[in-house]
Design an enzyme around this catalytic site. Sequence first.
Site, PDB file in Angstrom:
ATOM      1  N   THR A 119       5.943  -1.960  10.250  1.00 36.33           N
ATOM      2  CA  THR A 119       5.502  -1.357   8.996  1.00 36.33           C
ATOM      3  C   THR A 119       4.192  -0.612   9.226  1.00 36.33           C
ATOM      4  OG1 THR A 119       6.556  -3.032   7.607  1.00 36.33           O
ATOM      5  CG2 THR A 119       4.620  -1.917   6.683  1.00 36.33           C
TER       6      THR A 119
ATOM      7  N   ASP B 239       7.631  -6.394   0.243  1.00 35.07           N
ATOM      8  CA  ASP B 239       6.330  -6.372  -0.417  1.00 35.07           C
ATOM      9  C   ASP B 239       5.708  -4.985  -0.488  1.00 35.07           C
ATOM     10  OD1 ASP B 239       6.090  -6.728   2.524  1.00 35.07           O
ATOM     11  OD2 ASP B 239       3.952  -6.542   2.116  1.00 35.07           O
TER      12      ASP B 239
ATOM     13  N   THR C  74       0.943  -6.024   6.215  1.00 34.39           N
ATOM     14  CA  THR C  74       2.132  -5.937   7.060  1.00 34.39           C
ATOM     15  C   THR C  74       2.485  -7.328   7.556  1.00 34.39           C
ATOM     16  OG1 THR C  74       3.047  -5.040   9.128  1.00 34.39           O
ATOM     17  CG2 THR C  74       0.664  -5.361   9.057  1.00 34.39           C
ATOM     18  N   GLY C  75       3.769  -7.643   7.565  1.00 38.71           N
ATOM     19  CA  GLY C  75       4.186  -8.959   8.023  1.00 38.71           C
ATOM     20  C   GLY C  75       5.431  -9.412   7.298  1.00 38.71           C
TER      21      GLY C  75
END
Length: 296
Positions: free
Chosen positions: A157, A188, A207-208
């Site tokens: 991302t 998200d 990001t994740g």
Amino acid sequence: MAILLIHGGAGTFNEAKAESYREGLRRAVDAGYTVLTAGGTALDAVITAVTSMEANPEAFNAGVGGAMTRTGEVELDACVMLSDGSAGAVGGVRNSRNPIRLADLVRTTTPHVLLVGEGAEALETDPVDNEALKSPRSRVEFDRWLASNGPPSGSGTVGAVALADDGTLAAATSTGGIVGQYSGRIGDTPLPGAGTWADANVAVSGTGKGEAFIRSVACKSLADELRHGASLSDALTTSLAGLVTAGGTGGFIVVTADGRVGYGFNTPAMAYGVRAPGVTEHDLTQDTGVHVLTTG
């Protein structure tokens, strides 16, 4: 004090392509910072940087080369948010090379914040076939996922946050999601407060593991920590811990209206880049933890 900070994802990365990541980060952060220091707005800078990464399928999971769903399509999410409170976002887009620009069209041409699927796709001025969004890398990753019969996975991302000389802030985030996700899954990234946030005090991009960012309203929670008086280091630490509590991991990039800059991650690696007075960095770093940078 013009500042631009970008990320290209947090997670695990292919070491064989480390230089591709670093070169992609360099190009993106340089392009955005050139706009910012030439008098462009914070929004101009973050869109320029993110657009550069969306057009780089070898390194990043956004725009062209986005992750493929379990049915073999590419569905893209993106969001922009400004310090004046305005925001625009798209989800599940299948016909846009640059969903970050589409997100800004939602912000500027509609009364809404988030459009998904066909509603968002109808705003695209230069639509492409979904096949054009697939890259050799994304096809290989999809085939590997099919063969593994494992859970959805992925990283890459992209995002950017900027502070312009006039004190305004902007945040932008764009993603292809995760390989093997269900069709119609929204992460998200396009949800203000979860994966993207900007207000008069701070701009944040995350990001994740998207579901953990949603459950913890991660980026807004980080902004609230700062608003309640936490240091940038403590706010990042608390927010990373919140991701773990919510069942995930990831990273954040942050810039504040008073010029504080930082990033943090609790994954094996994170791709980041920053340009600010006295700071020129871009790297695929494995130095897990919280990093507050000194500018000026």
